[in-house]
Every structure is written in structure tokens, then in C-alpha cells.
Design a protein around this motif. Structure first.
Motif, PDB file in Angstrom:
ATOM      1  N   MET A   1     -28.443  74.935  39.151  1.00  0.00           N
ATOM      2  CA  MET A   1     -29.852  75.333  39.139  1.00  0.00           C
ATOM      3  C   MET A   1     -30.004  76.831  39.356  1.00  0.00           C
ATOM      4  SD  MET A   1     -31.783  72.796  38.441  1.00  0.00           S
ATOM      5  CE  MET A   1     -33.349  73.466  38.913  1.00  0.00           C
ATOM      6  N   GLU A   2     -29.198  77.398  40.238  1.00  0.00           N
ATOM      7  CA  GLU A   2     -29.243  78.844  40.459  1.00  0.00           C
ATOM      8  C   GLU A   2     -28.870  79.593  39.185  1.00  0.00           C
ATOM      9  OE1 GLU A   2     -26.663  79.509  43.774  1.00  0.00           O
ATOM     10  OE2 GLU A   2     -28.131  78.778  45.226  1.00  0.00           O
ATOM     11  N   GLU A   3     -27.860  79.116  38.468  1.00  0.00           N
ATOM     12  CA  GLU A   3     -27.464  79.751  37.203  1.00  0.00           C
ATOM     13  C   GLU A   3     -28.593  79.672  36.185  1.00  0.00           C
ATOM     14  OE1 GLU A   3     -23.827  78.140  35.688  1.00  0.00           O
ATOM     15  OE2 GLU A   3     -22.654  78.821  37.407  1.00  0.00           O
ATOM     16  N   ILE A   4     -29.241  78.522  36.106  1.00  0.00           N
ATOM     17  CA  ILE A   4     -30.346  78.347  35.158  1.00  0.00           C
ATOM     18  C   ILE A   4     -31.499  79.282  35.507  1.00  0.00           C
ATOM     19  CG2 ILE A   4     -32.151  76.722  34.426  1.00  0.00           C
ATOM     20  CD1 ILE A   4     -29.964  74.515  34.639  1.00  0.00           C
ATOM     21  N   LEU A   5     -31.823  79.369  36.786  1.00  0.00           N
ATOM     22  CA  LEU A   5     -32.915  80.250  37.210  1.00  0.00           C
ATOM     23  C   LEU A   5     -32.599  81.712  36.898  1.00  0.00           C
ATOM     24  CD1 LEU A   5     -33.919  78.607  40.603  1.00  0.00           C
ATOM     25  CD2 LEU A   5     -35.217  78.615  38.460  1.00  0.00           C
ATOM     26  N   ARG A   6     -31.355  82.115  37.115  1.00  0.00           N
ATOM     27  CA  ARG A   6     -30.962  83.497  36.779  1.00  0.00           C
ATOM     28  C   ARG A   6     -31.059  83.731  35.279  1.00  0.00           C
ATOM     29  NH1 ARG A   6     -27.247  82.999  40.979  1.00  0.00           N
ATOM     30  NH2 ARG A   6     -25.614  82.220  39.630  1.00  0.00           N
ATOM     31  N   ALA A   7     -30.634  82.757  34.495  1.00  0.00           N
ATOM     32  CA  ALA A   7     -30.664  82.906  33.037  1.00  0.00           C
ATOM     33  C   ALA A   7     -32.096  82.938  32.518  1.00  0.00           C
ATOM     34  CB  ALA A   7     -29.889  81.764  32.376  1.00  0.00           C
TER      35      ALA A   7
ATOM     36  N   GLU B   1     -21.049  66.874  47.606  1.00  0.00           N
ATOM     37  CA  GLU B   1     -20.392  67.755  46.637  1.00  0.00           C
ATOM     38  C   GLU B   1     -21.215  67.868  45.355  1.00  0.00           C
ATOM     39  OE1 GLU B   1     -16.320  66.743  45.795  1.00  0.00           O
ATOM     40  OE2 GLU B   1     -15.871  66.444  47.917  1.00  0.00           O
ATOM     41  N   MET B   2     -21.730  66.751  44.881  1.00  0.00           N
ATOM     42  CA  MET B   2     -22.530  66.755  43.661  1.00  0.00           C
ATOM     43  C   MET B   2     -23.833  67.538  43.838  1.00  0.00           C
ATOM     44  SD  MET B   2     -20.902  65.291  41.242  1.00  0.00           S
ATOM     45  CE  MET B   2     -19.396  65.952  41.910  1.00  0.00           C
ATOM     46  N   ILE B   3     -24.435  67.405  45.000  1.00  0.00           N
ATOM     47  CA  ILE B   3     -25.679  68.145  45.273  1.00  0.00           C
ATOM     48  C   ILE B   3     -25.394  69.642  45.321  1.00  0.00           C
ATOM     49  CG2 ILE B   3     -27.434  68.601  47.034  1.00  0.00           C
ATOM     50  CD1 ILE B   3     -27.395  65.574  47.608  1.00  0.00           C
ATOM     51  N   LEU B   4     -24.295  70.036  45.932  1.00  0.00           N
ATOM     52  CA  LEU B   4     -23.927  71.451  45.960  1.00  0.00           C
ATOM     53  C   LEU B   4     -23.678  71.977  44.547  1.00  0.00           C
ATOM     54  CD1 LEU B   4     -21.564  71.544  49.074  1.00  0.00           C
ATOM     55  CD2 LEU B   4     -23.887  72.471  48.877  1.00  0.00           C
ATOM     56  N   GLU B   5     -23.010  71.188  43.725  1.00  0.00           N
ATOM     57  CA  GLU B   5     -22.771  71.586  42.340  1.00  0.00           C
ATOM     58  C   GLU B   5     -24.085  71.692  41.572  1.00  0.00           C
ATOM     59  OE1 GLU B   5     -20.393  70.087  38.345  1.00  0.00           O
ATOM     60  OE2 GLU B   5     -19.816  69.270  40.294  1.00  0.00           O
ATOM     61  N   LEU B   6     -24.976  70.741  41.792  1.00  0.00           N
ATOM     62  CA  LEU B   6     -26.296  70.764  41.154  1.00  0.00           C
ATOM     63  C   LEU B   6     -27.070  72.004  41.568  1.00  0.00           C
ATOM     64  CD1 LEU B   6     -28.471  69.350  39.427  1.00  0.00           C
ATOM     65  CD2 LEU B   6     -29.180  68.158  41.517  1.00  0.00           C
TER      66      LEU B   6
END
Length: 68
Positions: A34-40, A25-30
Motif C-alpha cells: 500500500m505504501e508503494e501504491i501511495l507513493r506511485a 506477516e501478510m498484513i505487514l506485506e500488504l
């Protein structure tokens, strides 16, 4: 009578499965973060690439006009 080793192993296995589930679960959240950071950062990367190309073009033009 139940085997005490089997009971202990069952308890340990249950703990391992629970911890593995939490870790997953933590890895999926991470990954989601990371996807949000890359988009930003996509627009920042584009701006940095443009600035780098501009600097290279300016440097080239300065060197080309230096000989004149």
C-alpha cells in the motif's frame, strides 16, 4: 500420565500462534504494498488536483466574461 485435554489445547494453541504469525506477516506485506501504491499515485494525485483547479478557473473565467 499427561492430561489429553492439555495436549490437545497445546496443539491448538500452537496452530493459532502459527496462523497469527502468518497473518501478521501478510498484513505487514500488504502495508508495504500500500505504501508503494501511495507513493506511485502521488504524482497522479497532483496532476488531478491541478486539472481540477484549472477546470474551476476556466469555469469562473467563462462565467465572468459571459456578462460582457
Amino acid at each position: 500420565m499427561e492430561n489429553p485435554h492439555a495436549e490437545r489445547q497445546a496443539v491448538l494453541l500452537e496452530r493459532i500462534l502459527k496462523n497469527t504469525s502468518k497473518c501478521t506477516e501478510m498484513i505487514l506485506e500488504l502495508n508495504h504494498c500500500m505504501e508503494e501504491i501511495l507513493r506511485a499515485n502521488a504524482s497522479v494525485k497532483t496532476a488531478a488536483d491541478l486539472a481540477t483547479k484549472y477546470r474551476k478557473n476556466v469555469q469562473y473565467n467563462l462565467e465572468a466574461t459571459k456578462g460582457n
